[in-house]
Design a protein around this motif. Structure first.
Motif, PDB file in Angstrom:
ATOM      1  N   ALA A 104       0.861  -1.339  -0.240  1.00  0.00           N
ATOM      2  CA  ALA A 104      -0.056  -0.040   0.050  1.00  0.00           C
ATOM      3  C   ALA A 104       0.923   1.096   0.034  1.00  0.00           C
ATOM      4  O   ALA A 104       1.956   1.434   0.413  1.00  0.00           O
ATOM      5  CB  ALA A 104      -0.735  -0.097   1.246  1.00  0.00           C
ATOM      6  N   ASP A 105       0.226   2.266  -0.600  1.00  0.00           N
ATOM      7  CA  ASP A 105       1.038   3.704  -0.414  1.00  0.00           C
ATOM      8  C   ASP A 105       0.920   4.191   1.121  1.00  0.00           C
ATOM      9  O   ASP A 105       0.167   4.172   1.801  1.00  0.00           O
ATOM     10  CB  ASP A 105       0.307   4.621  -1.183  1.00  0.00           C
ATOM     11  CG  ASP A 105       0.742   6.011  -1.020  1.00  0.00           C
ATOM     12  OD1 ASP A 105       1.883   6.431  -1.428  1.00  0.00           O
ATOM     13  OD2 ASP A 105       0.040   6.978  -0.202  1.00  0.00           O
TER      14      ASP A 105
ATOM     15  N   LEU B 228       1.191   6.939   2.800  1.00  0.00           N
ATOM     16  CA  LEU B 228       0.100   7.999   2.892  1.00  0.00           C
ATOM     17  C   LEU B 228      -1.248   7.258   3.166  1.00  0.00           C
ATOM     18  O   LEU B 228      -1.877   7.547   4.009  1.00  0.00           O
ATOM     19  CB  LEU B 228       0.200   9.159   1.715  1.00  0.00           C
ATOM     20  CG  LEU B 228      -0.842  10.210   2.074  1.00  0.00           C
ATOM     21  CD1 LEU B 228      -0.668  10.836   3.329  1.00  0.00           C
ATOM     22  CD2 LEU B 228      -0.684  11.155   0.839  1.00  0.00           C
ATOM     23  N   GLN B 229      -1.655   6.731   1.854  1.00  0.00           N
ATOM     24  CA  GLN B 229      -2.923   6.351   2.045  1.00  0.00           C
ATOM     25  C   GLN B 229      -3.321   5.116   3.223  1.00  0.00           C
ATOM     26  O   GLN B 229      -4.421   5.079   3.537  1.00  0.00           O
ATOM     27  CB  GLN B 229      -3.376   5.747   0.528  1.00  0.00           C
ATOM     28  CG  GLN B 229      -4.715   5.418   0.250  1.00  0.00           C
ATOM     29  CD  GLN B 229      -5.788   6.571   0.568  1.00  0.00           C
ATOM     30  OE1 GLN B 229      -5.320   7.670   0.016  1.00  0.00           O
ATOM     31  NE2 GLN B 229      -6.499   6.571   1.353  1.00  0.00           N
ATOM     32  N   PHE B 230      -2.175   4.222   3.178  1.00  0.00           N
ATOM     33  CA  PHE B 230      -2.369   3.257   4.472  1.00  0.00           C
ATOM     34  C   PHE B 230      -2.850   4.123   5.761  1.00  0.00           C
ATOM     35  O   PHE B 230      -3.714   3.550   6.307  1.00  0.00           O
ATOM     36  CB  PHE B 230      -1.109   2.467   4.280  1.00  0.00           C
ATOM     37  CG  PHE B 230      -1.293   1.172   5.591  1.00  0.00           C
ATOM     38  CD1 PHE B 230      -1.844   0.367   5.062  1.00  0.00           C
ATOM     39  CD2 PHE B 230      -0.493   1.417   6.793  1.00  0.00           C
ATOM     40  CE1 PHE B 230      -1.742  -0.819   6.073  1.00  0.00           C
ATOM     41  CE2 PHE B 230      -0.513   0.450   7.669  1.00  0.00           C
ATOM     42  CZ  PHE B 230      -1.257  -0.784   7.314  1.00  0.00           C
ATOM     43  N   ARG B 231      -1.952   5.132   5.992  1.00  0.00           N
ATOM     44  CA  ARG B 231      -2.171   5.832   7.405  1.00  0.00           C
ATOM     45  C   ARG B 231      -3.752   6.281   7.369  1.00  0.00           C
ATOM     46  O   ARG B 231      -4.480   6.217   8.144  1.00  0.00           O
ATOM     47  CB  ARG B 231      -1.298   6.846   7.700  1.00  0.00           C
ATOM     48  CG  ARG B 231       0.231   6.207   7.711  1.00  0.00           C
ATOM     49  CD  ARG B 231       1.163   7.427   7.849  1.00  0.00           C
ATOM     50  NE  ARG B 231       2.531   7.234   8.349  1.00  0.00           N
ATOM     51  CZ  ARG B 231       3.316   6.613   7.841  1.00  0.00           C
ATOM     52  NH1 ARG B 231       3.329   6.187   6.505  1.00  0.00           N
ATOM     53  NH2 ARG B 231       4.485   6.177   8.234  1.00  0.00           N
ATOM     54  N   LEU B 232      -4.193   7.016   6.118  1.00  0.00           N
ATOM     55  CA  LEU B 232      -5.249   7.632   6.016  1.00  0.00           C
ATOM     56  C   LEU B 232      -6.493   6.461   6.018  1.00  0.00           C
ATOM     57  O   LEU B 232      -7.443   6.988   6.813  1.00  0.00           O
ATOM     58  CB  LEU B 232      -5.450   8.356   4.646  1.00  0.00           C
ATOM     59  CG  LEU B 232      -4.677   9.718   4.524  1.00  0.00           C
ATOM     60  CD1 LEU B 232      -4.862  10.077   3.228  1.00  0.00           C
ATOM     61  CD2 LEU B 232      -5.054  10.779   5.743  1.00  0.00           C
ATOM     62  N   ASP B 233      -6.433   5.522   5.510  1.00  0.00           N
ATOM     63  CA  ASP B 233      -7.580   4.611   5.701  1.00  0.00           C
ATOM     64  C   ASP B 233      -7.345   4.211   7.062  1.00  0.00           C
ATOM     65  O   ASP B 233      -8.717   3.338   7.424  1.00  0.00           O
ATOM     66  CB  ASP B 233      -6.698   3.256   4.936  1.00  0.00           C
ATOM     67  CG  ASP B 233      -7.026   3.571   3.276  1.00  0.00           C
ATOM     68  OD1 ASP B 233      -7.584   4.621   3.034  1.00  0.00           O
ATOM     69  OD2 ASP B 233      -6.457   2.815   2.552  1.00  0.00           O
TER      70      ASP B 233
ATOM     71  N   ALA C 272      -5.814  12.932  10.406  1.00  0.00           N
ATOM     72  CA  ALA C 272      -5.797  12.767   8.965  1.00  0.00           C
ATOM     73  C   ALA C 272      -5.847  14.139   8.320  1.00  0.00           C
ATOM     74  O   ALA C 272      -5.095  14.251   6.960  1.00  0.00           O
ATOM     75  CB  ALA C 272      -6.979  12.129   8.412  1.00  0.00           C
TER      76      ALA C 272
ATOM     77  N   ARG D  17      -2.795  14.993   5.343  1.00  0.00           N
ATOM     78  CA  ARG D  17      -3.216  15.450   4.045  1.00  0.00           C
ATOM     79  C   ARG D  17      -2.366  16.786   3.632  1.00  0.00           C
ATOM     80  O   ARG D  17      -2.133  16.961   2.579  1.00  0.00           O
ATOM     81  CB  ARG D  17      -4.695  15.600   3.925  1.00  0.00           C
ATOM     82  CG  ARG D  17      -5.505  14.097   3.826  1.00  0.00           C
ATOM     83  CD  ARG D  17      -6.834  14.350   3.244  1.00  0.00           C
ATOM     84  NE  ARG D  17      -7.705  13.182   3.330  1.00  0.00           N
ATOM     85  CZ  ARG D  17      -8.589  12.695   4.378  1.00  0.00           C
ATOM     86  NH1 ARG D  17      -8.314  13.657   5.447  1.00  0.00           N
ATOM     87  NH2 ARG D  17      -8.893  11.532   4.299  1.00  0.00           N
TER      88      ARG D  17
END
Length: 766
Positions: free
Chosen positions: A561-562, A564-569, A592, A596
């Motif tokens: 996973a990316d 950044l996106q993994f954290r946001l998810d 979050a 961003r």
């Protein structure tokens, strides 16, 4: 604090001309009134912080005099962060007084001031409701007084810039005070007072001239090292071979007796157990005392930790992690056994950090004497008066109300002066010889006696199901616990009824949704026995956040996973992570948001970078879940493939600290914190050998140098929420961002702080 009268005839003060004079009524400060007592600033107009005519005190936190001057009482220590300016503007805004009429006084340790501590990024956060209520009380009382004077309804009056008006007539605060006011408020009345809407705040969030800036820049600010007392002698310590358990067998000062100005050598008897086995050398001058100390021979019996090393402490940490020791923190689901039993895959990693020193610029020092009224006075910069007062009481064997601590500016604190242990030997030496003693540590002695940030060991585990979704996480952390050693009453209990030091585990109880979540805090008993663990800027989050954010990065890469996106998810504001009023409104949503924002600021994900150059991202919160300052960072760096050297080129940071009270100081706090985080990530770290730290000065201990300071961009998220802390959060996010960037640049994962070039090379070859 007492002040000398008749300042008109006194000469202009020089920085080193400061003199504390014992008097029959206490203490007087020997410099012009216009320059203020101890650490208080010389105001631009030269007006002293003494009232003119009658005064009105709506609250113990300030008074207003007959000229409309407002003096705000500050219980927080000033160590470069302009804390008095931030707090005074909170009150002045609510009071509706012009900034040029505001002064501050940093008060002594009198019982009426209550609990006195400056740490944990608490100052503005804790002061916000108190000083707003106090300001509202004064504004209300003054409006009521004007209404009564004019025979009109108070609801039709407004206050602005130190005046009250009904639209046709106006009166100043000074004139109202001169007419006589005695309005007081109960606690219930204070709580019920209406506060100004956020949109009406006119000083909060605006740039103003810091009230203590002028004396700092002209050299007139007074620090503990500047204190002098009539009849004072100087002392220097001789430190025993171990922090605890050492005993003095004999002292031979025969070679020192020929040194001009040498007086005597005192073996301290300390009922408090703070400085066992200590010897203090006294002289008529600091030079004489220090020169004599080099000629004095002391035979010590060392304590049990004389052979302990850093490796021993870390090995003990691993033993404890493998045991059932420790406290289990309150999380939504602390039992992770089912998650790991059913896991399709797991991830596990160990993270370690090295011992870290404070190295504040002003070495610790204290001047102590018993005045003519029998009161013991201490003159020193200190961050936690309420902590050391009981210890001084025990050491001196007098009631706490027979001791008063005078406030001074701190030439650097960073948590070192939360522990006021350095005042104890000065007090004991003064008691032993019956004279005022000014005890001054050398830089090397300061380092050796430091309350260091403990080395740490952490083991993290994560469970995944067959769809690679996270189903559970564990975080086991062990280190020396400062709160356990110095303030055990501040330790809460975990779900297993075991107490824990929140300052050694905050940050591990993160805001990510990871299913079952077990956080275990373990005290390293060998660390506690070897040195006195201290609070160092960010304390536990300095190591727990490094582990969490490095591990989240590793987890993202494991599942493809990316980062950044993994954290946001996983930053979903549900359950315990939804947040709560008043301090954590919004919860994970706000974390979050800063994540961003920092990605947007930095262009994170940009692949158009030179070979060996990359970006790393991390997000943390500080100082704790009960007072979160949401923080995110991106670091761009280059790694030399031949040497392993890391060149940090730029850092971007975003903060959501609620309402920004003092913009300039807020930015300075965040810049300083981020650079401290960078310093600890790449440069700082000592080791314990033979029971002591091995690096005693800045030649061997090498913090960040000016040439290594990268470009920085810092942004604050606009917010009307409660202001929270900024002194520490920025230190915790840089280290993991650097480690993650190194991985992105080289494919090498480093899991130890500080990150050395050798460690990077080794990881690249692994």
């Amino acid at each position: 604090m007492s002040r000398l009268a008749g300042s008109d005839s006194q000469p202009q003060m020089t920085r080193r001309g400061f003199l504390v004079t014992m008097t029959a009524t206490g203490v007087a400060f020997g410099f012009p009134q216009a320059s203020q007592a101890a650490m208080n600033p010389e105001v631009p107009s030269g007006t002293p912080v003494t009232p003119t005519g009658q005064t009105f005190e709506p609250s113990l936190w300030y008074w207003i005099d007959a000229e409309g001057q407002v003096n705000v009482n500050i219980i927080r220590a000033e160590m470069g962060q302009h804390v008095g300016t931030a707090i005074a503007r909170i009150l002045a805004d609510e009071l509706e007084v012009a900034w040029e009429n505001v002064r501050i006084t940093h008060v002594d340790s009198a019982e009426k001031w209550g609990f006195m501590v400056t740490g944990g990024s608490w100052s503005v956060w804790q002061s916000w409701p108190v000083y707003r209520q106090a300001g509202a009380a004064g504004r209300t009382a003054l409006i009521e007084a004007a209404a009564k004077m004019w025979g009109v309804d108070a609801s039709g009056l407004t206050a602005r810039d130190g005046t009250v008006t009904d639209g046709t007539q106006t009166i100043s605060y000074g004139d109202l005070v001169a007419s006589g006011l005695d309005r007081s408020f109960t606690e219930d009345e204070l709580a019920a007072l209406p506060l100004k809407p956020h949109a009406d705040l006119r000083l909060v969030g605006q740039d103003v001239h810091p009230l203590d800036l002028d004396t700092k820049t002209t050299g007139q600010a007074i620090y503990g090292l500047d204190a002098k007392v009539d009849g004072m002698v100087y002392g220097v310590p001789m430190l025993p071979p171990t922090r605890y358990g050492s005993k003095v067998n004999s002292v031979d000062d025969s070679a020192a007796k020929g040194i001009k100005g040498y007086l005597e050598t005192v073996v301290l008897d300390d009922p408090s157990g703070t400085v066992p086995g200590w010897v203090v050398v006294l002289g008529q001058s600091l030079y004489a005392a220090r020169t004599a100390s080099m000629e004095i021979s002391v035979d010590w019996e060392a304590g049990e930790t004389v052979d302990v090393s850093e490796d021993d402490i870390q090995a003990r940490g691993r033993e404890l992690i493998d045991s059932d020791a420790g406290a289990i923190l309150h999380t939504a689901q602390p039992d992770t056994s089912a998650s790991f039993d059913a896991a399709a895959d797991t991830l596990e990693a160990e993270y370690t950090t090295q011992s870290v020193l404070h190295f504040q610029m002003e070495p610790v020092n204290a001047t102590v004497f018993q005045n003519a009224d029998g009161i013991w006075e201490t003159h020193a910069g200190n961050q936690w008066q309420s902590l050391i007062l009981p210890t001084l009481s025990t050491a001196l064997e007098v009631p706490a109300d027979k001791i008063v601590m005078r406030s001074y500016m701190l030439g650097g604190g960073f948590g070192r002066r939360l522990n006021g242990d350095y005042i104890v030997p000065a007090a004991l030496a003064s008691k032993a010889v019956g004279k005022p003693v000014k005890l001054v540590f050398s830089r090397e002695q300061d380092a050796e006696f430091d309350s260091i940030r403990s080395p740490s060991v952490q083991k993290l585990r994560m469970a995944f199901d067959d769809a690679q979704a996270v189903t559970g996480m564990e975080h086991h952390a062990t280190a020396g616990w400062p709160t356990q050693v110095m303030a055990p009453g501040f330790m809460p209990k975990g779900v297993n009824e075991e107490p824990y030091d929140p300052f050694a585990i905050d940050g591990a109880d993160h805001w990510y949704d990871v299913g079952a979540h077990r956080v275990r805090a373990i005290s390293n008993d060998l660390a506690n026995a070897t040195f006195r663990p201290g609070w160092l800027r960010s304390v536990g989050p300095g190591w727990t956040n490094f582990a969490v954010e490095s591990f989240m990065d590793e987890a993202a890469h494991k599942v493809g996973a990316d980062p950044l996106q993994f954290r946001l998810d996983h930053l979903t504001a549900e359950g315990m992570n939804a947040g709560s009023a008043p301090n954590a409104v919004g919860g994970a949503t706000r974390q979050a948001a800063v994540l961003r924002r920092v990605a947007e600021m930095s262009g994170y994900g940009n692949t158009d970078l030179p070979e060996g150059t990359s970006m790393g991202i991390a997000t943390t919160f500080g100082q704790s879940r009960t007072m979160p300052t949401w923080t995110a960072a991106v670091v761009q760096l280059a790694v030399d493939s031949e040497t392993g050297d890391v060149d940090v080129q730029k850092m971007w940071l975003a903060f959501d600290c609620g309402t920004v009270v003092d913009p300039d100081s807020a930015r300075a706090q965040c810049e300083g914190a981020a650079l401290w985080g960078l310093s600890m990530a790449l440069h700082e770290g000592t080791r314990i050998e033979n029971g002591k730290v091995v690096d005693l000065n800045l030649g061997a201990y090498t913090p960040l140098r000016l040439a290594d300071v990268p470009e920085m961009e810092i942004e604050f998220i606009d917010s009307t929420e409660v202001p929270v802390g900024l002194g520490e959060p920025g230190t915790t996010v840089v280290g993991p961002a650097i480690a993650n960037a190194i991985f992105n640049a080289t494919g090498a994962r480093v899991r130890h702080l500080p990150i050395t070039s050798d460690a990077v090379l080794s990881a690249m070859k692994a």
